[in-house]
Design an enzyme around this catalytic site. Structure first.
Site, PDB file in Angstrom:
ATOM      1  N   SER A 134       0.824  -1.207   0.000  1.00  0.00           N
ATOM      2  CA  SER A 134       0.000   0.000   0.000  1.00  0.00           C
ATOM      3  C   SER A 134       0.856   1.253   0.000  1.00  0.00           C
ATOM      4  O   SER A 134       1.950   1.280   0.555  1.00  0.00           O
ATOM      5  CB  SER A 134      -0.933   0.050   1.206  1.00  0.00           C
ATOM      6  OG  SER A 134      -1.659   1.270   1.170  1.00  0.00           O
ATOM      7  N   ASN A 192      -7.935  -1.743   2.491  1.00  0.00           N
ATOM      8  CA  ASN A 192      -8.603  -0.971   1.433  1.00  0.00           C
ATOM      9  C   ASN A 192     -10.055  -0.690   1.787  1.00  0.00           C
ATOM     10  O   ASN A 192     -10.575   0.383   1.476  1.00  0.00           O
ATOM     11  CB  ASN A 192      -8.524  -1.716   0.104  1.00  0.00           C
ATOM     12  CG  ASN A 192      -7.143  -1.655  -0.514  1.00  0.00           C
ATOM     13  OD1 ASN A 192      -6.156  -1.432   0.185  1.00  0.00           O
ATOM     14  ND2 ASN A 192      -7.050  -1.862  -1.807  1.00  0.00           N
ATOM     15  N   GLU A 195     -10.015   2.102   4.042  1.00  0.00           N
ATOM     16  CA  GLU A 195      -9.703   3.291   3.222  1.00  0.00           C
ATOM     17  C   GLU A 195     -10.980   3.831   2.549  1.00  0.00           C
ATOM     18  O   GLU A 195     -11.211   5.044   2.540  1.00  0.00           O
ATOM     19  CB  GLU A 195      -8.661   2.863   2.188  1.00  0.00           C
ATOM     20  CG  GLU A 195      -8.229   3.898   1.191  1.00  0.00           C
ATOM     21  CD  GLU A 195      -7.281   3.268   0.155  1.00  0.00           C
ATOM     22  OE1 GLU A 195      -6.341   2.540   0.538  1.00  0.00           O
ATOM     23  OE2 GLU A 195      -7.504   3.491  -1.048  1.00  0.00           O
TER      24      GLU A 195
END
Ligand SMILES: *[C@@H]1O[C@H](CO)[C@@H](O)[C@H](O)[C@H]1NC(C)=O
Length: 487
Positions: A134, A192, A195
């Site tokens: 990431s 994710n 996120e």
């Protein structure tokens, strides 16, 4: 070939992420071999290695030359599109690899594909890692957060390299051995998903401040800059402040206002929500952020709906809410709402990881996960240190919101949080992420829910039975007969 000319490691797949990671590894002093089927990609990478400081990087034009240029036991990182391209690349490279060598897939791969490939690699005596990476292109070049899972032996072979290549924070490099199987990919997937939640919550804060508070882009830039000096300090808050400052080169005002309101996505958020459902873990904030991306995609339908409903008499309530707003207080309330909403979202992500860890026996270390997310990655944030400490205090923490420190913060912020959500609802501004987080909190914290009524309904129409609060056992009642007996 003399042993001294061999590289420490290899990397195949030279799109920008691959090039950047290779240059990062070379810059940290580890000679690296690179390969791509498209030879111009190899040349491009060689040029960059030369221009960015004569880095120790060699280019190779066939899988065989590439593999043989790496010292044994060989470690090869592949960074290609997830799915079939990974299998093709593995096939091309593994033909030249030997037992004890390692393949490391750095893509956003579905964790079960990694688990299949681990078994396939084992049959050839090869070791395998699925490594979440990431930080985007910038992170790959200057220090990503790395989430390697799979063979522990393979991890130890590359440990000294990845520890140098990863982002560095005050408590170490942003990499750790995650666990067996596809755990590295799974952790990256949930990262994710978190996120998605963070970005949704920030966009809602923006929406409320802009449309209820009437803040200009310049004011928003200042507020986000200010927030980035406090408890919300994070990469996403920092870049958001920057976004508000960029002027539109094609016209008046700032570029942000000219961007079409349709969000793209690549699939890891959807996987996160699917996994949450599979594992019976509530992840409403992350699910709300995914739903919002779907709805954002219906731009034409939304434009038409706005017209139809205006025609049917729907009035914009924003104006009436806005008059009499105390801007300063609204800004402070939104900051607190954002923080509290974030904690709930992270609690959901962590609990999803825990459920998977139990199912797969991965033995995930949540404190360590929070630590390696403190730098390099998109969700990097100061408050991850507090999450790390919460799990260090209690590795079996049921939920972040009941950690004593976070519990105190939730209680301190809940009045502001409720004011923001209430205001948004009155103004007709959707805040699905903040609402989902608040509902999650209000559901989780209540000792008694209306689930008793749902159980009664299930027992009435399906004889599913129910338990009682005052005596053990499973009960069934002839509800309809009893209810109508005396009528
Ligand atoms: C090489 O480059 C092409 C085009 O950028 C890409 O599609 C391909 O997957 C790359 N990787 C390998 C291992 O050849």
């Amino acid at each position: 070939m003399a042993a001294t000319t061999l590289s420490n490691i290899g990397l195949a797949g030279l799109a920008v992420m691959g090039q950047n990671l290779a240059l990062n590894i070379a810059e940290k002093g580890f000679p690296i071999s690179v390969y791509n089927r498209t030879t111009s990609k190899v040349d491009e990478t060689l040029d960059r290695a030369h221009n960015e400081g004569h880095l120790p990087l060699t280019g190779h034009y066939t899988p065989r030359d590439f593999v043989l240029s790496i010292q044994k036991p060989r470690s090869v990182i592949i960074l290609v599109k997830a799915g079939a391209p990974v299998d093709q690349t593995i096939a091309a490279l593994s033909a030249h690899m030997e037992p004890g060598d390692t393949i490391i897939d750095g893509g956003n791969e579905w964790y079960e594909n990694t688990e299949r490939r681990i078994v396939e690699a084992e049959s050839k005596g090869l070791l395998y890692l699925g490594m979440g990476v990431s930080g985007g292109e910038e992170g790959a070049r200057n220090g990503p957060s790395l989430m390697p899972g799979g063979s522990f032996e393979a991890y130890n072979n590359i440990k000294n390299i990845v520890e140098k290549v990863a982002a560095q924070v005050e408590d170490g490099p942003c990499v750790t051995y995650i666990g067996e199987g596809g755990s590295g990919n799974f952790v990256k997937m949930v990262h994710n998903g978190i996120e998605y939640g963070d970005m949704q919550l920030i966009s809602e804060a923006y929406d409320v401040l802009k449309n209820v508070g009437g803040l200009s882009n310049a004011e928003l830039a200042d507020i986000f800059d200010e927030w980035n000096r406090g408890e919300l300090e994070s990469f996403l808050i920092e870049i958001t402040a920057d976004i508000f400052k960029v002027k539109d080169e094609h016209g008046d005002g700032e570029l942000v206002d000219k961007i079409l309101d349709k969000t793209g996505m690549k699939g890891t958020g959807k996987w996160t929500v699917q996994q949450a459902a599979e594992l019976s873990v509530a992840a409403p904030t992350i699910a709300a952020s995914l739903d919002c991306r779907y709805l954002s995609g219906l731009k034409n339908e939304r434009v038409a709906a706005a017209e139809v409903l205006a025609g049917a008499g729907l009035k914009e309530e924003v104006g009436s809410v806005r008059s009499g707003i105390d801007k300063k207080r609204l800004i402070d309330d939104v900051r607190q709402a954002l923080y509290a909403s974030k904690i709930c979202s992270y609690a959901q992500g962590m609990n999803l990881l825990r459920a998977k860890s139990l199912e797969k026996n991965w033995n995930l270390n949540f404190g360590e996960l929070a630590r390696i997310w403190k730098g390099g990655c998109i969700i990097r944030a100061v408050f991850l240190d507090r999450i790390k400490k919460a799990y260090q205090r209690n590795p079996n923490l049921a939920s972040l919101v009941v950690d004593p420190d976070f519990a105190k913060e939730m209680v301190q912020r809940q009045a502001a949080w409720r004011r923001v959500v209430g205001l948004a609802i009155s103004a007709g501004i959707s805040t699905p992420g903040m609402c989902a987080s608040l509902s999650y909190f209000d559901t989780y914290r209540r000792a008694r829910l209306p689930a008793n009524l749902v159980q009664a309904q299930r027992d009435l129409f399906g004889a599913h039975t129910y338990e009682r609060v005052d005596r053990p056992g499973a009960f069934h009642t002839e509800w309809t007969k009893l209810a109508r007996k005396n009528v």
